[in-house]
Design a protein around this motif. Structure first.
Motif, PDB file in Angstrom:
ATOM      1  N   LEU A  51     -10.311   3.502   3.795  1.00 31.18           N
ATOM      2  CA  LEU A  51     -10.544   2.399   2.861  1.00 31.18           C
ATOM      3  C   LEU A  51     -11.205   1.195   3.518  1.00 31.18           C
TER       4      LEU A  51
ATOM      5  N   LEU B 166       0.813  -1.218   0.000  1.00 30.79           N
ATOM      6  CA  LEU B 166       0.000   0.000   0.000  1.00 30.79           C
ATOM      7  C   LEU B 166       0.844   1.264   0.000  1.00 30.79           C
TER       8      LEU B 166
ATOM      9  N   LEU C 159      -5.778  -3.027   9.175  1.00 31.24           N
ATOM     10  CA  LEU C 159      -4.812  -2.546   8.199  1.00 31.24           C
ATOM     11  C   LEU C 159      -4.105  -3.718   7.528  1.00 31.24           C
TER      12      LEU C 159
ATOM     13  N   TYR D  52      -5.234   5.270   5.786  1.00 33.46           N
ATOM     14  CA  TYR D  52      -5.812   4.088   5.134  1.00 33.46           C
ATOM     15  C   TYR D  52      -7.123   3.646   5.760  1.00 33.46           C
TER      16      TYR D  52
ATOM     17  N   ALA E 105      -6.950   3.055  -3.470  1.00 36.35           N
ATOM     18  CA  ALA E 105      -5.774   2.535  -2.770  1.00 36.35           C
ATOM     19  C   ALA E 105      -4.496   2.834  -3.550  1.00 36.35           C
TER      20      ALA E 105
ATOM     21  N   MET F  42      -3.186   6.242  -2.964  1.00 35.02           N
ATOM     22  CA  MET F  42      -2.813   6.586  -1.595  1.00 35.02           C
ATOM     23  C   MET F  42      -1.449   6.039  -1.194  1.00 35.02           C
TER      24      MET F  42
END
Length: 293
Positions: free
Chosen positions: A216, A162, A224, A213, A271, A274
């Motif tokens: 999301l 990520l 996470l 995050y 995502a 980010m």
């Protein structure tokens, strides 16, 4: 061997019998791709014992020893060939197999990826039936690009997550060439989890970015770690996602996450947008050297 953040004082290592039971547990539940290396402690030996008599049920990846000398230089061609040949035969012996499915260079940097001796030797290994497919483990996007342009390596292992998505620029080329991508560092040594870390002040922007995050998350139980793993599995060019585990609960959690239900197109697009703004700063090895971890 211990792996994660703050591992400098770690001494925990699984007992062999426990490791074998855990490998069997994973295999019985459909996990059949296992990654190891000559330099991963006793990993090859344990896998060899665990999978004796069931070799046909697993796909094994291993990696040759590093062959740079202590001063950073490369050995002479004859020494290089001996190191690589000895390393492969050691792996075959410890894994109790006569052929390794994917055999990799353990970090192919730009200079190593230009060595003709490496390609000659890997071709010989393949012709002799000692390996099925040649692969390479890399760190930087330019190494991935070089490996792809060589049009020799069938599998590339690389870091992608990520936060750090810079390798993604070469995924389309890999897919077009039929090269399998094996993704590691999906959790950034545990950074992309909900563990409570108080990072070094130099990493305050990283810590702040981790909290972004949460937008999301799809439900109240989202974590996470699960988001990070689903993100990696949502990338169509990715063949396999590497995760480590030392407890049955972690295997169960991974199986519940890798269930075929991944990010939809909109969430995946968000995502991807980010990633950490300064991708070049995301260097855990350098953070270690700086004493930030």
């Amino acid at each position: 061997m211990p792996y994660g953040l703050n591992m400098s004082q770690a001494s925990h290592k699984m007992q062999k019998d426990d490791a074998i039971k855990l490998l069997h547990y994973a295999l019985d539940r459909g996990i059949n791709f296992f990654d190891t290396a000559r330099l991963y402690g006793e990993s090859e030996t344990i896998m060899g014992e665990a999978f004796a008599g069931m070799r046909q049920d697993v796909i094994l990846t291993s990696k040759c020893k590093h062959f740079r000398l202590p001063d950073g230089s490369l050995p002479a061609a004859s020494d290089l060939k001996k190191i690589m040949t000895d390393s492969l035969h050691e792996s075959l012996r410890e894994l109790r197999t006569d052929c390794i499915d994917v055999y990799m260079l353990h970090y192919g940097d730009l200079e190593i990826l230009e060595l003709e001796e490496v390609y000659e030797l890997f071709s010989i290994f393949q012709q002799e039936g000692l390996i099925r497919y040649p692969g390479v483990s890399v760190y930087e996007p330019e190494e991935t690009k070089k490996a792809l342009d060589k049009d020799f390596w069938k599998v590339i292992q690389l870091p992608f997550n990520l936060m750090d998505q810079k390798q993604g620029e070469h995924f389309h080329q890999a897919s077009a060439q039929g090269v399998g991508l094996v993704v590691r560092s999906v959790l950034m040594r545990g950074l992309l989890t909900d563990k409570s870390f108080q990072l070094h002040p130099a990493l305050k922007d990283v810590q702040a970015h981790l909290h972004t995050y949460r937008k999301l998350y799809t439900d109240d139980s989202q974590t996470l770690a699960s988001l990070a793993m689903k993100f990696a599995a949502s990338i169509p060019e990715v063949s396999s996602v590497l995760v480590g585990f030392d407890k049955v609960e972690f295997v169960q959690e991974a199986l519940s996450i890798f269930n075929g239900d991944y990010l939809n197109a909109n969430d995946l697009k968000m995502a991807k947008s980010m990633s950490y703004p300064d991708q070049s700063f995301l260097n855990l090895a350098q953070w270690d050297k700086n004493g930030w971890l």
